[in-house]
Design a protein around this motif. Structure first.
Motif, mmCIF file in Angstrom:
data_model
loop_
_atom_site.group_PDB
_atom_site.id
_atom_site.type_symbol
_atom_site.label_atom_id
_atom_site.label_comp_id
_atom_site.label_asym_id
_atom_site.label_seq_id
_atom_site.Cartn_x
_atom_site.Cartn_y
_atom_site.Cartn_z
ATOM 1 N N SER A 19 5.222 -16.238 -2.480
ATOM 2 C CA SER A 19 4.161 -15.325 -2.929
ATOM 3 C C SER A 19 4.744 -14.008 -3.426
ATOM 4 C CB SER A 19 3.177 -15.047 -1.796
ATOM 5 O OG SER A 19 2.523 -16.229 -1.420
ATOM 6 N N VAL A 20 5.736 -13.495 -2.720
ATOM 7 C CA VAL A 20 6.389 -12.243 -3.123
ATOM 8 C C VAL A 20 7.087 -12.419 -4.466
ATOM 9 C CG1 VAL A 20 8.267 -10.646 -2.535
ATOM 10 C CG2 VAL A 20 6.673 -11.396 -0.767
ATOM 11 N N VAL A 21 7.797 -13.533 -4.629
ATOM 12 C CA VAL A 21 8.522 -13.799 -5.874
ATOM 13 C C VAL A 21 7.545 -13.938 -7.043
ATOM 14 C CG1 VAL A 21 9.940 -15.516 -7.082
ATOM 15 C CG2 VAL A 21 10.546 -14.797 -4.762
ATOM 16 N N VAL A 22 6.471 -14.674 -6.829
ATOM 17 C CA VAL A 22 5.469 -14.850 -7.888
ATOM 18 C C VAL A 22 4.889 -13.490 -8.286
ATOM 19 C CG1 VAL A 22 3.153 -15.759 -8.367
ATOM 20 C CG2 VAL A 22 4.892 -17.247 -7.353
ATOM 21 N N GLU A 23 4.595 -12.674 -7.300
ATOM 22 C CA GLU A 23 4.037 -11.345 -7.580
ATOM 23 C C GLU A 23 5.023 -10.488 -8.386
ATOM 24 O OE1 GLU A 23 2.928 -7.549 -4.840
ATOM 25 O OE2 GLU A 23 2.101 -9.489 -4.199
ATOM 26 N N GLN A 24 6.306 -10.555 -8.021
ATOM 27 C CA GLN A 24 7.314 -9.734 -8.700
ATOM 28 C C GLN A 24 7.597 -10.200 -10.126
ATOM 29 O OE1 GLN A 24 10.748 -9.764 -6.151
ATOM 30 N NE2 GLN A 24 9.930 -8.186 -4.795
ATOM 31 N N LEU A 25 7.527 -11.496 -10.363
ATOM 32 C CA LEU A 25 7.897 -12.034 -11.682
ATOM 33 C C LEU A 25 6.705 -12.409 -12.558
ATOM 34 C CD1 LEU A 25 10.909 -14.301 -10.628
ATOM 35 C CD2 LEU A 25 10.976 -11.991 -11.596
ATOM 36 N N GLN A 26 5.505 -12.202 -12.057
ATOM 37 C CA GLN A 26 4.293 -12.611 -12.781
ATOM 38 C C GLN A 26 4.197 -11.999 -14.180
ATOM 39 O OE1 GLN A 26 1.993 -14.935 -11.634
ATOM 40 N NE2 GLN A 26 1.227 -14.817 -13.710
ATOM 41 N N GLU A 27 4.478 -10.720 -14.297
ATOM 42 C CA GLU A 27 4.362 -10.056 -15.608
ATOM 43 C C GLU A 27 5.403 -10.560 -16.597
ATOM 44 O OE1 GLU A 27 3.995 -5.826 -15.833
ATOM 45 O OE2 GLU A 27 2.891 -5.756 -13.934
ATOM 46 N N LYS A 28 6.608 -10.769 -16.118
ATOM 47 C CA LYS A 28 7.707 -11.157 -17.000
ATOM 48 C C LYS A 28 7.664 -12.642 -17.381
ATOM 49 C CE LYS A 28 12.461 -9.731 -17.465
ATOM 50 N NZ LYS A 28 13.595 -9.121 -16.805
ATOM 51 N N PHE A 29 7.284 -13.506 -16.429
ATOM 52 C CA PHE A 29 7.270 -14.955 -16.655
ATOM 53 C C PHE A 29 5.953 -15.569 -16.170
ATOM 54 C CE2 PHE A 29 11.654 -13.666 -15.556
ATOM 55 C CZ PHE A 29 12.290 -13.968 -16.763
ATOM 56 N N PRO A 30 4.838 -15.251 -16.822
ATOM 57 C CA PRO A 30 3.535 -15.703 -16.306
ATOM 58 C C PRO A 30 3.386 -17.222 -16.246
ATOM 59 C CG PRO A 30 3.301 -14.721 -18.490
ATOM 60 C CD PRO A 30 4.703 -14.480 -18.048
ATOM 61 N N LYS A 31 3.849 -17.937 -17.263
ATOM 62 C CA LYS A 31 3.709 -19.405 -17.256
ATOM 63 C C LYS A 31 4.542 -20.046 -16.152
ATOM 64 C CE LYS A 31 2.578 -19.997 -22.133
ATOM 65 N NZ LYS A 31 3.014 -20.555 -23.422
ATOM 66 N N ALA A 32 5.768 -19.586 -16.015
ATOM 67 C CA ALA A 32 6.648 -20.139 -14.983
ATOM 68 C C ALA A 32 6.107 -19.855 -13.584
ATOM 69 C CB ALA A 32 8.053 -19.573 -15.129
ATOM 70 N N MET A 33 5.587 -18.675 -13.379
ATOM 71 C CA MET A 33 5.053 -18.326 -12.070
ATOM 72 C C MET A 33 3.774 -19.099 -11.769
ATOM 73 S SD MET A 33 7.280 -16.496 -10.687
ATOM 74 C CE MET A 33 8.496 -17.397 -11.645
ATOM 75 N N ASN A 34 3.014 -19.395 -12.809
ATOM 76 C CA ASN A 34 1.827 -20.246 -12.656
ATOM 77 C C ASN A 34 2.228 -21.625 -12.162
ATOM 78 O OD1 ASN A 34 -0.866 -19.827 -12.824
ATOM 79 N ND2 ASN A 34 -1.026 -20.208 -15.027
ATOM 80 N N VAL A 35 3.250 -22.180 -12.789
ATOM 81 C CA VAL A 35 3.750 -23.505 -12.404
ATOM 82 C C VAL A 35 4.281 -23.474 -10.976
ATOM 83 C CG1 VAL A 35 5.546 -25.223 -12.862
ATOM 84 C CG2 VAL A 35 4.255 -24.244 -14.758
ATOM 85 N N LEU A 36 5.073 -22.461 -10.656
ATOM 86 C CA LEU A 36 5.644 -22.345 -9.316
ATOM 87 C C LEU A 36 4.553 -22.224 -8.260
ATOM 88 C CD1 LEU A 36 8.167 -22.116 -7.547
ATOM 89 C CD2 LEU A 36 8.165 -19.663 -8.003
ATOM 90 N N GLU A 37 3.556 -21.433 -8.547
ATOM 91 C CA GLU A 37 2.457 -21.236 -7.591
ATOM 92 C C GLU A 37 1.673 -22.526 -7.367
ATOM 93 O OE1 GLU A 37 -0.132 -17.287 -6.768
ATOM 94 O OE2 GLU A 37 -0.233 -18.110 -8.785
ATOM 95 N N ARG A 38 1.406 -23.253 -8.440
ATOM 96 C CA ARG A 38 0.667 -24.515 -8.318
ATOM 97 C C ARG A 38 1.484 -25.588 -7.597
ATOM 98 N NH1 ARG A 38 -0.435 -24.057 -13.907
ATOM 99 N NH2 ARG A 38 0.752 -25.966 -14.201
ATOM 100 N N ALA A 39 2.810 -25.511 -7.714
ATOM 101 C CA ALA A 39 3.680 -26.534 -7.132
ATOM 102 C C ALA A 39 4.187 -26.167 -5.734
ATOM 103 C CB ALA A 39 4.856 -26.791 -8.065
ATOM 104 N N GLU A 40 3.641 -25.126 -5.164
ATOM 105 C CA GLU A 40 4.135 -24.626 -3.869
ATOM 106 C C GLU A 40 4.262 -25.734 -2.820
ATOM 107 O OE1 GLU A 40 2.436 -21.960 -0.233
ATOM 108 O OE2 GLU A 40 2.201 -21.129 -2.237
ATOM 109 N N GLU A 41 3.225 -26.504 -2.616
ATOM 110 C CA GLU A 41 3.252 -27.553 -1.588
ATOM 111 C C GLU A 41 4.349 -28.581 -1.857
ATOM 112 O OE1 GLU A 41 1.606 -27.677 1.337
ATOM 113 O OE2 GLU A 41 0.890 -25.681 0.762
#
Length: 133
Positions: A19-41
């Motif tokens: 969650s911290v990583v997604v928050e930090q990189l969301q602005e710079k890499f929104p698509k990648a962070m979206n994928v990472l967040e959805r694939a968490e489990e």
């Protein structure tokens, strides 16, 4: 920064770090962070197993080794007369590899498997029966 997710000692800590990583990189890499967040489990599923298993579960080395062995053996034959011969050779190679892992190399220790299965360690120490004859 993404590697810090996998350096966590527990699954819960890894989820928090994700969650911290997604928050930090969301602005710079929104698509990648979206994928990472959805694939968490899926990404952190290996952490539900005993810690002794994490290294083996994360590694693709056994799969890569098996693929190399299949490729090597198929290259020796070159051209197969029919589909059945490919399946027969592939099946024989897979059976050979399975026997090797069951008898010669244990990928997971019996002790760590006892933690996973909840079985008594003595039950796991019993000789393994071979399924084929």
């Amino acid at each position: 920064i993404v590697r810090t997710i996998f350096a966590q000692p527990t699954q819960e800590a890894a989820k928090q770090q994700l969650s911290v990583v997604v928050e930090q990189l969301q602005e710079k890499f929104p698509k990648a962070m979206n994928v990472l967040e959805r694939a968490e489990e899926d990404v952190l599923a290996y952490m539900a197993f005993p810690k002794e298993h994490w290294k083996q579960i994360c590694s693709t080395n056994p799969l890569e080794r098996l693929n190399r062995e299949l490729r090597r053996r198929f290259d020796v034959v070159g051209i197969f007369p029919n589909r059945e011969s490919v399946v027969r050779l592939g099946g024989a190679i897979l059976q050979e590899q399975s026997d090797e892992w069951v008898v010669a190399r244990r990928y997971f220790s019996r002790e760590s498997m006892a933690k996973l299965t909840g079985n008594d360690e003595q039950q796991l120490l019993a000789p393994t029966s071979v399924l084929h004859k």
